[in-house]
Scaffold this motif. Structure first.
Motif, PDB file in Angstrom:
ATOM      1  N   HIS A   1       0.856  -1.190   0.000  1.00 30.46           N
ATOM      2  CA  HIS A   1       0.000   0.000   0.000  1.00 30.46           C
ATOM      3  C   HIS A   1       0.889   1.235   0.000  1.00 30.46           C
ATOM      4  O   HIS A   1       1.919   1.277   0.664  1.00 30.46           O
ATOM      5  CB  HIS A   1      -0.892   0.008   1.248  1.00 30.46           C
ATOM      6  CG  HIS A   1      -2.100   0.880   1.103  1.00 30.46           C
ATOM      7  ND1 HIS A   1      -3.325   0.405   0.685  1.00 30.46           N
ATOM      8  CD2 HIS A   1      -2.279   2.201   1.298  1.00 30.46           C
ATOM      9  CE1 HIS A   1      -4.199   1.391   0.643  1.00 30.46           C
ATOM     10  NE2 HIS A   1      -3.584   2.495   1.008  1.00 30.46           N
TER      11      HIS A   1
ATOM     12  N   SER B   1      -6.309   4.673   8.565  1.00 28.96           N
ATOM     13  CA  SER B   1      -7.004   4.354   7.317  1.00 28.96           C
ATOM     14  C   SER B   1      -6.321   3.172   6.614  1.00 28.96           C
ATOM     15  O   SER B   1      -6.965   2.203   6.204  1.00 28.96           O
ATOM     16  CB  SER B   1      -7.000   5.601   6.417  1.00 28.96           C
ATOM     17  OG  SER B   1      -7.330   5.276   5.100  1.00 28.96           O
TER      18      SER B   1
ATOM     19  N   ARG C   1     -12.538  13.128   4.729  1.00 26.33           N
ATOM     20  CA  ARG C   1     -11.222  13.769   4.863  1.00 26.33           C
ATOM     21  C   ARG C   1     -10.829  14.456   3.567  1.00 26.33           C
ATOM     22  O   ARG C   1     -10.273  15.550   3.567  1.00 26.33           O
ATOM     23  CB  ARG C   1     -10.158  12.717   5.229  1.00 26.33           C
ATOM     24  CG  ARG C   1     -10.251  12.255   6.661  1.00 26.33           C
ATOM     25  CD  ARG C   1      -9.406  11.013   6.879  1.00 26.33           C
ATOM     26  NE  ARG C   1      -8.017  11.196   6.540  1.00 26.33           N
ATOM     27  CZ  ARG C   1      -7.239  10.248   6.012  1.00 26.33           C
ATOM     28  NH1 ARG C   1      -7.724   9.040   5.748  1.00 26.33           N
ATOM     29  NH2 ARG C   1      -5.992  10.490   5.730  1.00 26.33           N
TER      30      ARG C   1
ATOM     31  N   LYS D   1      -7.546  -1.180   6.741  1.00 29.01           N
ATOM     32  CA  LYS D   1      -7.844  -1.926   5.501  1.00 29.01           C
ATOM     33  C   LYS D   1      -6.966  -3.170   5.402  1.00 29.01           C
ATOM     34  O   LYS D   1      -7.407  -4.226   4.978  1.00 29.01           O
ATOM     35  CB  LYS D   1      -7.606  -1.036   4.274  1.00 29.01           C
ATOM     36  CG  LYS D   1      -8.703  -0.002   4.051  1.00 29.01           C
ATOM     37  CD  LYS D   1      -8.618   0.623   2.670  1.00 29.01           C
ATOM     38  CE  LYS D   1      -7.541   1.655   2.520  1.00 29.01           C
ATOM     39  NZ  LYS D   1      -7.817   2.969   3.044  1.00 29.01           N
TER      40      LYS D   1
HETATM   41  N1  URA Z   1      -4.137   5.682   1.564  1.00 30.49           N
HETATM   42  C1  URA Z   1      -5.164   5.335   2.379  1.00 30.49           C
HETATM   43  O1  URA Z   1      -5.732   4.254   2.253  1.00 30.49           O
HETATM   44  N2  URA Z   1      -5.536   6.180   3.334  1.00 30.49           N
HETATM   45  C2  URA Z   1      -4.948   7.372   3.532  1.00 30.49           C
HETATM   46  O2  URA Z   1      -5.326   8.088   4.426  1.00 30.49           O
HETATM   47  C3  URA Z   1      -3.881   7.738   2.672  1.00 30.49           C
HETATM   48  C4  URA Z   1      -3.488   6.862   1.689  1.00 30.49           C
END
Ligand code: URA
Length: 434
Positions: free
Chosen positions: A82, A183, A168, A187
């Protein structure tokens, strides 16, 4: 509990309890707490930060807002990657198929465009037919059969992140270390992963402008991973100029295709292969990182990463011919060239300005209800360090509507800096945090 009291205490720099954070996240997810109060809360967090306990509670409550996806029935090591967000950052769509072609299972929960940065989901949705809203069973099936499956957070997986992310984006509260960490990590922890590679961007086109902040974000995320027994590594990488040449959803899919066919830009190729290598290494497919690098390059050279992305596109309902025939992707109707006002070396290309200009003409969202225009964006003709003559084309803006094109063109023009002397080359990969 009253939301206004929690906002006030956070605004005053107090620590909220885990129960209070959980109550707030639950209330927002269920629609019991309105956007305007959560916006105020997010702004309070932006200014006052969060303690480790608060971030931990935020991660847990976002995960608990949906279901955890148990992938234990699927054989093979499951490793995701990510990025914290950048401009022209399409590495996920290159690293993931390369790693999958080397035997890693890559279950990816991606995000949409955020602020001036692009989102993997928006890029993929520029492919006709591509579905990012697979059911849990469909997701597992694609992962099992193909090795790389990608979805967004949904009503079932981390729904709270979907709502908070969009809020946001529309309330200038993206650039917050605890909010980004919560965040991303919620995930990732909503799946039963064996490993995770994080690409923490730093520079003008990143949410973290300073390396010390990028390091804090990397450390926070790897600490959260460790607490959950997840092997994780974070690379801190330069985002002062856009990655590659293409910025904008369909344009980036074209560059992904070229890169997976060994004809991509050097910076994008190097970073994508390094991330793929770390995914392969963390997955324990080979004993050393050097072996993993060799394997990742081999999967690039033999075209198996390219074929893997095609398989994923087909498995998720998309037309994989777009990777060979770019005319099948949404195409812009107009183009505008930006010229060098004088000769010299390109000493900087402000990635944030390029990202904002691209977003302004439709590649991103102004409000959370806005839709994306997949065809639009910017193609750079030069990169930092290159010498240009006066009047040379620096980049092209691709658009479908004329209304904000002049404003965008001015932004893009301002993003380029020219100097008489050659700039010092910058490192692309600055640090590794694990
Ligand atoms: N990627 C995400 O999933 N969340 C964020 O806040 C920033 C980048």
């Amino acid at each position: 509990m009253r939301t206004v009291d929690l906002i006030q205490r956070k605004r005053n720099g107090e620590e909220l309890s885990s129960e209070e954070i959980t109550w707030l996240v639950n209330g927002y997810t269920k629609g019991e707490i309105p956007d305007y109060q959560v916006s105020a809360f997010l702004m309070a967090v932006y200014y006052q930060n969060m303690t480790d306990v608060e971030v931990g509670a935020m991660v847990e409550s976002i995960i608990a807002s949906g279901e955890r996806l148990d992938l234990s029935s699927i054989s093979g090591p499951k490793v995701d990657k990510h990025s914290t967000g950048g401009v022209g950052d399409k590495t996920s769509l290159i690293s993931a198929p390369l790693a999958a072609a080397a035997g890693v299972k890559v279950p990816m929960i991606s995000g949409r465009a955020l602020g001036h940065t692009g989102g993997t989901l928006d890029k993929l949705e520029s492919i006709p037919g591509f579905r990012t809203n697979l059911s849990a069973d469909e997701f597992k099936d694609v992962l099992d059969r193909v090795g790389y499956a990608v979805v967004g957070q949904s009503d079932t997986v981390t729904p709270a992140d979907g709502k908070l992310y969009a809020l946001r984006d529309a309330t200038a509260t993206v650039e917050s270390i605890p909010l980004i960490a919560a965040s991303i990590m919620s995930k990732k922890l909503a799946l039963t992963l064996d490993g995770l590679v994080l690409d923490v961007k730093v520079g003008s086109g990143a949410f973290m402008k300073r390396q010390t902040d990028a390091r804090k974000l990397a450390q926070l995320m790897t600490t959260i991973a460790r607490r959950h027994d997840l092997r994780a590594q974070a690379l801190i990488t330069d985002m002062n100029q856009p990655l590659g040449y293409a910025i904008g959803n369909a344009l980036e899919i074209m560059e992904v295709s070229q890169t997976l066919q060994s004809a991509g830009p050097d910076d994008l190729t190097r970073l994508s292969v390094e991330i793929a290598a770390r995914m392969i290494f963390i997955a324990k497919i080979v004993p050393t990182l050097d072996d993993a690098r060799e394997l990742a390059y081999a999967r690039l050279r033999d075209g198996s990463g390219y074929r893997k992305l095609k398989e994923t596109i087909e498995a998720q309902g998309g037309n994989s011919q777009v990777l060979d025939r770019f005319e099948l992707l949404p195409n812009a109707t107009g183009a505008m060239e930006i010229f060098a006002p004088r000769g010299g070396y390109v000493s900087a290309i402000d990635a944030e300005e390029i990202g904002l200009a691209s977003s302004m003409i439709g590649a991103g969202r102004d409000t959370k209800e806005d839709s994306i225009d997949p065809a639009v964006g910017v193609i750079l003709e030069v990169k930092v360090g290159q010498k240009v003559e006066s009047g040379a084309v620096l980049c092209r803006l691709y658009f479908t509507k004329e209304d904000r094109i002049q404003e965008a063109a001015e932004r893009v023009e301002d993003a380029f800096r020219l100097s008489n002397s050659e700039p010092e080359p910058r490192e692309l990969i600055l640090e590794v945090v694990s």
